[in-house]
Design a protein around this motif. Structure first.
Motif, PDB file in Angstrom:
ATOM      1  N   GLU A  73      -0.512  -4.652 -14.369  1.00 48.69           N
ATOM      2  CA  GLU A  73      -0.409  -4.633 -12.913  1.00 48.69           C
ATOM      3  C   GLU A  73      -1.802  -4.651 -12.275  1.00 48.69           C
ATOM      4  OE1 GLU A  73       1.361  -1.833  -9.311  1.00 48.69           O
ATOM      5  OE2 GLU A  73       1.758  -1.268 -11.396  1.00 48.69           O
ATOM      6  N   GLU A  74      -2.718  -3.882 -12.821  1.00 50.22           N
ATOM      7  CA  GLU A  74      -4.093  -3.876 -12.303  1.00 50.22           C
ATOM      8  C   GLU A  74      -4.700  -5.276 -12.377  1.00 50.22           C
ATOM      9  OE1 GLU A  74      -6.309  -0.883 -14.387  1.00 50.22           O
ATOM     10  OE2 GLU A  74      -5.268   0.750 -13.375  1.00 50.22           O
ATOM     11  N   ASP A  75      -4.445  -5.994 -13.473  1.00 51.64           N
ATOM     12  CA  ASP A  75      -4.947  -7.363 -13.608  1.00 51.64           C
ATOM     13  C   ASP A  75      -4.371  -8.264 -12.520  1.00 51.64           C
ATOM     14  OD1 ASP A  75      -6.445  -6.624 -15.808  1.00 51.64           O
ATOM     15  OD2 ASP A  75      -5.043  -7.470 -17.274  1.00 51.64           O
ATOM     16  N   ALA A 102      -4.473 -10.284  -5.551  1.00 53.08           N
ATOM     17  CA  ALA A 102      -3.900  -9.913  -4.251  1.00 53.08           C
ATOM     18  C   ALA A 102      -4.991  -9.898  -3.179  1.00 53.08           C
ATOM     19  CB  ALA A 102      -3.236  -8.538  -4.343  1.00 53.08           C
ATOM     20  N   PHE A 103      -4.554 -10.077  -1.939  1.00 48.68           N
ATOM     21  CA  PHE A 103      -5.463  -9.990  -0.801  1.00 48.68           C
ATOM     22  C   PHE A 103      -5.551  -8.550  -0.318  1.00 48.68           C
ATOM     23  CE2 PHE A 103      -3.997 -14.391  -0.599  1.00 48.68           C
ATOM     24  CZ  PHE A 103      -5.198 -15.060  -0.483  1.00 48.68           C
ATOM     25  N   GLU A 104      -6.709  -8.180   0.222  1.00 48.15           N
ATOM     26  CA  GLU A 104      -6.895  -6.880   0.872  1.00 48.15           C
ATOM     27  C   GLU A 104      -6.504  -5.701  -0.019  1.00 48.15           C
ATOM     28  OE1 GLU A 104      -4.508  -7.241   4.404  1.00 48.15           O
ATOM     29  OE2 GLU A 104      -5.736  -8.844   5.214  1.00 48.15           O
ATOM     30  N   VAL A 105      -6.923  -5.720  -1.259  1.00 46.80           N
ATOM     31  CA  VAL A 105      -6.608  -4.631  -2.189  1.00 46.80           C
ATOM     32  C   VAL A 105      -7.311  -3.361  -1.735  1.00 46.80           C
ATOM     33  CG1 VAL A 105      -6.817  -3.837  -4.576  1.00 46.80           C
ATOM     34  CG2 VAL A 105      -6.216  -6.223  -4.092  1.00 46.80           C
ATOM     35  N   THR A 152      -4.884   2.422  -2.793  1.00 48.86           N
ATOM     36  CA  THR A 152      -3.461   2.764  -2.962  1.00 48.86           C
ATOM     37  C   THR A 152      -2.583   1.535  -3.184  1.00 48.86           C
ATOM     38  OG1 THR A 152      -3.039   2.706  -0.581  1.00 48.86           O
ATOM     39  CG2 THR A 152      -3.707   4.846  -1.529  1.00 48.86           C
ATOM     40  N   SER A 153      -3.200   0.387  -3.485  1.00 51.19           N
ATOM     41  CA  SER A 153      -2.439  -0.842  -3.718  1.00 51.19           C
ATOM     42  C   SER A 153      -1.601  -0.745  -4.988  1.00 51.19           C
ATOM     43  CB  SER A 153      -3.378  -2.039  -3.847  1.00 51.19           C
ATOM     44  OG  SER A 153      -3.942  -2.387  -2.608  1.00 51.19           O
ATOM     45  N   ARG A 154      -0.379  -1.257  -4.889  1.00 47.76           N
ATOM     46  CA  ARG A 154       0.522  -1.391  -6.040  1.00 47.76           C
ATOM     47  C   ARG A 154       1.325  -2.663  -5.871  1.00 47.76           C
ATOM     48  NH1 ARG A 154       2.525   2.906  -9.080  1.00 47.76           N
ATOM     49  NH2 ARG A 154       3.247   1.168 -10.351  1.00 47.76           N
ATOM     50  N   LEU A 155       1.906  -3.141  -6.943  1.00 49.68           N
ATOM     51  CA  LEU A 155       2.881  -4.220  -6.875  1.00 49.68           C
ATOM     52  C   LEU A 155       4.252  -3.565  -6.821  1.00 49.68           C
ATOM     53  CD1 LEU A 155       1.461  -6.793  -9.451  1.00 49.68           C
ATOM     54  CD2 LEU A 155       1.082  -6.658  -6.978  1.00 49.68           C
ATOM     55  N   TYR A 176       0.865  -1.167   0.000  1.00 53.28           N
ATOM     56  CA  TYR A 176       0.000   0.000   0.000  1.00 53.28           C
ATOM     57  C   TYR A 176       0.904   1.219   0.000  1.00 53.28           C
ATOM     58  CZ  TYR A 176      -3.282  -3.448   1.888  1.00 53.28           C
ATOM     59  OH  TYR A 176      -4.059  -4.563   2.094  1.00 53.28           O
ATOM     60  N   VAL A 177       0.730   2.073  -0.979  1.00 51.86           N
ATOM     61  CA  VAL A 177       1.490   3.317  -1.053  1.00 51.86           C
ATOM     62  C   VAL A 177       0.842   4.318  -0.113  1.00 51.86           C
ATOM     63  CG1 VAL A 177       2.229   5.194  -2.575  1.00 51.86           C
ATOM     64  CG2 VAL A 177       2.147   2.841  -3.454  1.00 51.86           C
ATOM     65  N   ASP A 178       1.651   4.956   0.727  1.00 54.87           N
ATOM     66  CA  ASP A 178       1.121   6.001   1.599  1.00 54.87           C
ATOM     67  C   ASP A 178       0.430   7.047   0.724  1.00 54.87           C
ATOM     68  OD1 ASP A 178       1.531   7.255   4.534  1.00 54.87           O
ATOM     69  OD2 ASP A 178       1.665   8.843   3.010  1.00 54.87           O
TER      70      ASP A 178
END
Length: 106
Positions: A68-70, A75-78, A81-84, A52-54
């Motif tokens: 990346e969105e795909d 991912a869990f708990e998206v 502000t989620s990113r890989l 999670y990006v601040d």
């Protein structure tokens, strides 16, 4: 060097030096950051480097590309502000970046 702070799901903070040109995921793996598994080695194929990006850093890290969105779908708990972390390149403007790791990695 660029300083990046990782805050794990238990609230423990680690600030590490990252080399420009590396990815945030590579930096995390090299420094043993917990909750960053990086099973695919940075190929954007597994979502185990989810962070999670601040909110203060969302504009600086940019938006996720479609691939990346795909992957974030797995991912869990998206969160918004989620990113890989394998898709975030370390660069000078990211000095001071703050990231949180989810409690479960997929």
């Amino acid at each position: 060097m660029v300083k990046i702070t990782f805050i794990d799901s238990a609230g423990q903070s680690r600030t590490i030096d990252a080399e420009e040109g590396a990815t945030v995921m590579e930096t995390a793996v090299r420094n043993g950051v917990p909750e960053i598994e990086a099973e695919c080695g940075g190929a954007c194929a597994c979502a185990t480097c989810h962070v999670y990006v601040d909110p203060a850093w969302v504009a600086a890290t940019g938006k996720a590309e479609p691939m990346e969105e795909d992957m974030l779908d797995f991912a869990f708990e998206v969160q918004p502000t989620s990113r890989l972390s394998c898709q975030i390149k370390v660069k000078a403007p990211l000095d001071g970046l703050v990231l949180r790791t989810p409690s479960r990695q997929g």
